[in-house]
Design a protein around this motif. Structure first.
Motif, PDB file in Angstrom:
ATOM      1  N   ASN A 117       0.859  -1.183   0.000  1.00  0.00           N
ATOM      2  CA  ASN A 117       0.000   0.000   0.000  1.00  0.00           C
ATOM      3  C   ASN A 117       0.896   1.234   0.000  1.00  0.00           C
ATOM      4  OD1 ASN A 117      -2.313   1.778   0.384  1.00  0.00           O
ATOM      5  ND2 ASN A 117      -1.641   1.964   2.509  1.00  0.00           N
ATOM      6  N   ILE A 118       0.759   2.067  -1.021  1.00  0.00           N
ATOM      7  CA  ILE A 118       1.539   3.302  -1.108  1.00  0.00           C
ATOM      8  C   ILE A 118       0.658   4.452  -0.640  1.00  0.00           C
ATOM      9  CG2 ILE A 118       2.807   4.873  -2.617  1.00  0.00           C
ATOM     10  CD1 ILE A 118       3.399   2.472  -4.411  1.00  0.00           C
ATOM     11  N   ARG A 119       1.046   5.059   0.453  1.00  0.00           N
ATOM     12  CA  ARG A 119       0.259   6.154   1.006  1.00  0.00           C
ATOM     13  C   ARG A 119       0.318   7.386   0.102  1.00  0.00           C
ATOM     14  NH1 ARG A 119       2.614   6.382   7.180  1.00  0.00           N
ATOM     15  NH2 ARG A 119       2.145   4.223   7.829  1.00  0.00           N
ATOM     16  N   PRO A 120      -0.725   8.212   0.119  1.00  0.00           N
ATOM     17  CA  PRO A 120      -0.666   9.483  -0.616  1.00  0.00           C
ATOM     18  C   PRO A 120       0.470  10.347  -0.073  1.00  0.00           C
ATOM     19  CG  PRO A 120      -2.920   8.987   0.064  1.00  0.00           C
ATOM     20  CD  PRO A 120      -2.035   8.003   0.769  1.00  0.00           C
ATOM     21  N   PRO A 121       1.085  11.168  -0.914  1.00  0.00           N
ATOM     22  CA  PRO A 121       2.194  12.013  -0.449  1.00  0.00           C
ATOM     23  C   PRO A 121       1.774  12.903   0.721  1.00  0.00           C
ATOM     24  CG  PRO A 121       2.069  12.020  -2.843  1.00  0.00           C
ATOM     25  CD  PRO A 121       0.841  11.323  -2.354  1.00  0.00           C
ATOM     26  N   ALA A 122       2.676  13.046   1.680  1.00  0.00           N
ATOM     27  CA  ALA A 122       2.435  13.954   2.802  1.00  0.00           C
ATOM     28  C   ALA A 122       2.554  15.399   2.334  1.00  0.00           C
ATOM     29  CB  ALA A 122       3.433  13.661   3.918  1.00  0.00           C
ATOM     30  N   GLU A 123       2.263  16.330   3.220  1.00  0.00           N
ATOM     31  CA  GLU A 123       2.300  17.753   2.862  1.00  0.00           C
ATOM     32  C   GLU A 123       3.670  18.191   2.374  1.00  0.00           C
ATOM     33  OE1 GLU A 123       0.896  20.209   5.986  1.00  0.00           O
ATOM     34  OE2 GLU A 123      -1.156  19.403   5.954  1.00  0.00           O
ATOM     35  N   ASN A 124       4.707  17.578   2.903  1.00  0.00           N
ATOM     36  CA  ASN A 124       6.057  17.955   2.487  1.00  0.00           C
ATOM     37  C   ASN A 124       6.561  17.155   1.297  1.00  0.00           C
ATOM     38  OD1 ASN A 124       6.491  15.477   3.678  1.00  0.00           O
ATOM     39  ND2 ASN A 124       8.284  16.124   4.843  1.00  0.00           N
ATOM     40  N   GLY A 125       5.685  16.295   0.725  1.00  0.00           N
ATOM     41  CA  GLY A 125       6.060  15.505  -0.439  1.00  0.00           C
ATOM     42  C   GLY A 125       6.584  14.119  -0.130  1.00  0.00           C
ATOM     43  N   ALA A 126       6.752  13.786   1.143  1.00  0.00           N
ATOM     44  CA  ALA A 126       7.257  12.470   1.507  1.00  0.00           C
ATOM     45  C   ALA A 126       6.234  11.392   1.155  1.00  0.00           C
ATOM     46  CB  ALA A 126       7.584  12.417   2.992  1.00  0.00           C
ATOM     47  N   VAL A 127       6.735  10.247   0.706  1.00  0.00           N
ATOM     48  CA  VAL A 127       5.879   9.121   0.349  1.00  0.00           C
ATOM     49  C   VAL A 127       6.315   7.899   1.152  1.00  0.00           C
ATOM     50  CG1 VAL A 127       5.079   7.581  -1.497  1.00  0.00           C
ATOM     51  CG2 VAL A 127       5.490  10.013  -1.987  1.00  0.00           C
ATOM     52  N   TYR A 128       5.327   7.205   1.723  1.00  0.00           N
ATOM     53  CA  TYR A 128       5.591   6.004   2.502  1.00  0.00           C
ATOM     54  C   TYR A 128       4.908   4.809   1.844  1.00  0.00           C
ATOM     55  CZ  TYR A 128       7.132   9.105   6.268  1.00  0.00           C
ATOM     56  OH  TYR A 128       7.788  10.049   7.011  1.00  0.00           O
ATOM     57  N   ALA A 129       5.576   3.665   1.910  1.00  0.00           N
ATOM     58  CA  ALA A 129       5.017   2.413   1.402  1.00  0.00           C
ATOM     59  C   ALA A 129       4.886   1.431   2.555  1.00  0.00           C
ATOM     60  CB  ALA A 129       5.897   1.831   0.304  1.00  0.00           C
ATOM     61  N   GLU A 130       3.721   0.812   2.671  1.00  0.00           N
ATOM     62  CA  GLU A 130       3.473  -0.210   3.677  1.00  0.00           C
ATOM     63  C   GLU A 130       3.483  -1.584   3.005  1.00  0.00           C
ATOM     64  OE1 GLU A 130       0.406   2.428   6.451  1.00  0.00           O
ATOM     65  OE2 GLU A 130      -0.351   0.893   5.078  1.00  0.00           O
ATOM     66  N   LEU A 131       4.279  -2.492   3.531  1.00  0.00           N
ATOM     67  CA  LEU A 131       4.331  -3.853   3.021  1.00  0.00           C
ATOM     68  C   LEU A 131       3.789  -4.784   4.091  1.00  0.00           C
ATOM     69  CD1 LEU A 131       6.583  -2.274   1.285  1.00  0.00           C
ATOM     70  CD2 LEU A 131       7.407  -4.571   0.762  1.00  0.00           C
ATOM     71  N   ASP A 132       2.690  -5.452   3.776  1.00  0.00           N
ATOM     72  CA  ASP A 132       2.024  -6.360   4.707  1.00  0.00           C
ATOM     73  C   ASP A 132       2.265  -7.798   4.279  1.00  0.00           C
ATOM     74  OD1 ASP A 132       0.279  -4.985   6.829  1.00  0.00           O
ATOM     75  OD2 ASP A 132      -0.182  -3.847   5.020  1.00  0.00           O
ATOM     76  N   THR A 133       2.813  -8.584   5.183  1.00  0.00           N
ATOM     77  CA  THR A 133       3.074  -9.988   4.907  1.00  0.00           C
ATOM     78  C   THR A 133       2.310 -10.868   5.883  1.00  0.00           C
ATOM     79  OG1 THR A 133       5.263  -9.617   3.955  1.00  0.00           O
ATOM     80  CG2 THR A 133       4.851 -11.786   4.873  1.00  0.00           C
ATOM     81  N   VAL A 134       1.673 -11.902   5.343  1.00  0.00           N
ATOM     82  CA  VAL A 134       1.034 -12.942   6.143  1.00  0.00           C
ATOM     83  C   VAL A 134       1.733 -14.252   5.822  1.00  0.00           C
ATOM     84  CG1 VAL A 134      -1.089 -14.181   6.681  1.00  0.00           C
ATOM     85  CG2 VAL A 134      -1.184 -11.742   6.099  1.00  0.00           C
ATOM     86  N   ALA A 135       2.201 -14.950   6.850  1.00  0.00           N
ATOM     87  CA  ALA A 135       2.847 -16.255   6.677  1.00  0.00           C
ATOM     88  C   ALA A 135       1.866 -17.341   7.086  1.00  0.00           C
ATOM     89  CB  ALA A 135       4.115 -16.345   7.509  1.00  0.00           C
ATOM     90  N   ARG A 136       1.661 -18.327   6.204  1.00  0.00           N
ATOM     91  CA  ARG A 136       0.678 -19.386   6.458  1.00  0.00           C
ATOM     92  C   ARG A 136       1.305 -20.764   6.270  1.00  0.00           C
ATOM     93  NH1 ARG A 136      -2.427 -15.617   3.315  1.00  0.00           N
ATOM     94  NH2 ARG A 136      -4.088 -14.654   4.585  1.00  0.00           N
TER      95      ARG A 136
END
Length: 276
Positions: A117-136
């Motif tokens: 999930n790539i978050r929308p850019p913050a006010e200062n232009g920073a971009v964060y990516a969330e990586l979610d892993t499920v192990a089964r």
């Protein structure tokens, strides 16, 4: 690779480092994010033993922070996928959340499925990516891991100092100057910023800094000893780098399930935990 036909979980070796160095970024708009699945035939019992010894875990089970070593391999492979629009060098690990859900069975492969999930850019232009892993294992969830990475740096503004919180002190430890290399030999994370002074300077740091997940793992081990119970869930936010050779102090409110690691009168990492 799909959940029906996952590829073998890649190691964090020289080939992976080379791929990371040569990968080019892509435009963000309209780019699909990857969904990956990798299979791990078995947990390396020797690596697990060395991990427990190095970080101070006394229980013979699998520490919840150990699962990050597996998830990190899936995350790196996912970020090297052509569908991930950012380069791996320069990304900053800012947050991590781990949950142990069931004990893995010996001899049964683990399938690690990751979404981005790539978050929308913050006010200062920073971009964060969330990586979610499920192990089964055969349909049973064993653990989950969410790692948040700063993938695009925003405009620098005035940084607010994160002063150390006033929590009861549980433990303290010094970071020997070889800590980064010792942890890399166990984890496979050979990011140059953690290894030597010359390699850290190539990455823009004056001195090498400890791996953030080393700090969380050491805190987890100390919290388990203080509580007398295993930790099943741990969330941490990395606030400031800790240079090798420095000293860290762990403070915690065991009843509230909160902790903070301080170094040099500022917060290095803080978060929450839940025990059995």
């Amino acid at each position: 690779m799909t959940a029906d036909s996952p590829s073998p979980l890649p190691s964090l070796g020289a080939a992976t480092l080379l791929r990371a160095l040569v990968k080019r970024p892509r435009r963000l708009n309209g780019v699909r994010t990857p969904r990956t699945a990798y299979v791990l035939d078995s947990i390396d019992s020797n690596q697990l033993r060395r991990y427990r010894q190095a970080l101070g875990f006394r229980d013979e089970g699998i520490p919840v922070t150990y699962y990050y070593l597996l998830a990190q391999r899936a995350h790196v492979a996912t970020m090297l996928d052509d569908a991930f629009p950012f380069r791996l060098p320069g990304t900053v690990h800012t947050e991590n959340a781990l949950r142990a859900l069931a004990e893995p069975r010996r001899g049964v492969p683990l399938v690690l499925s990751t979404t981005v999930n790539i978050r929308p850019p913050a006010e200062n232009g920073a971009v964060y990516a969330e990586l979610d892993t499920v192990a089964r294992q055969q349909g049973t969830d064993i653990f989950t891991c969410r790692s948040t990475y700063l993938v695009v740096r925003g405009e620098s503004g005035r940084k607010r100092r994160q002063d150390a919180r006033d929590l009861p002190v549980l433990a303290g430890w010094r970071l020997p100057r070889n800590t980064g290399r010792a942890y890399a030999r166990i984890s496979g994370d050979w990011n140059p910023i953690h290894l030597w002074t010359w390699s850290a300077r190539l990455m823009g740091m004056k001195r090498p800094i400890v791996h953030g997940m080393h700090t969380l793992a050491r805190a987890c081990a100390e919290l388990e000893q203080a509580c007398g119970r295993r930790i099943l869930a741990l969330e941490g936010r990395f606030r400031a780098p800790a240079a090798l050779g420095s000293e860290l102090v762990l403070g915690a409110d065991l009843a509230a399930g909160s902790f903070a690691v301080g170094g040099g009168r500022r917060i290095v990492a803080e978060g929450s935990f839940r025990t059995i």
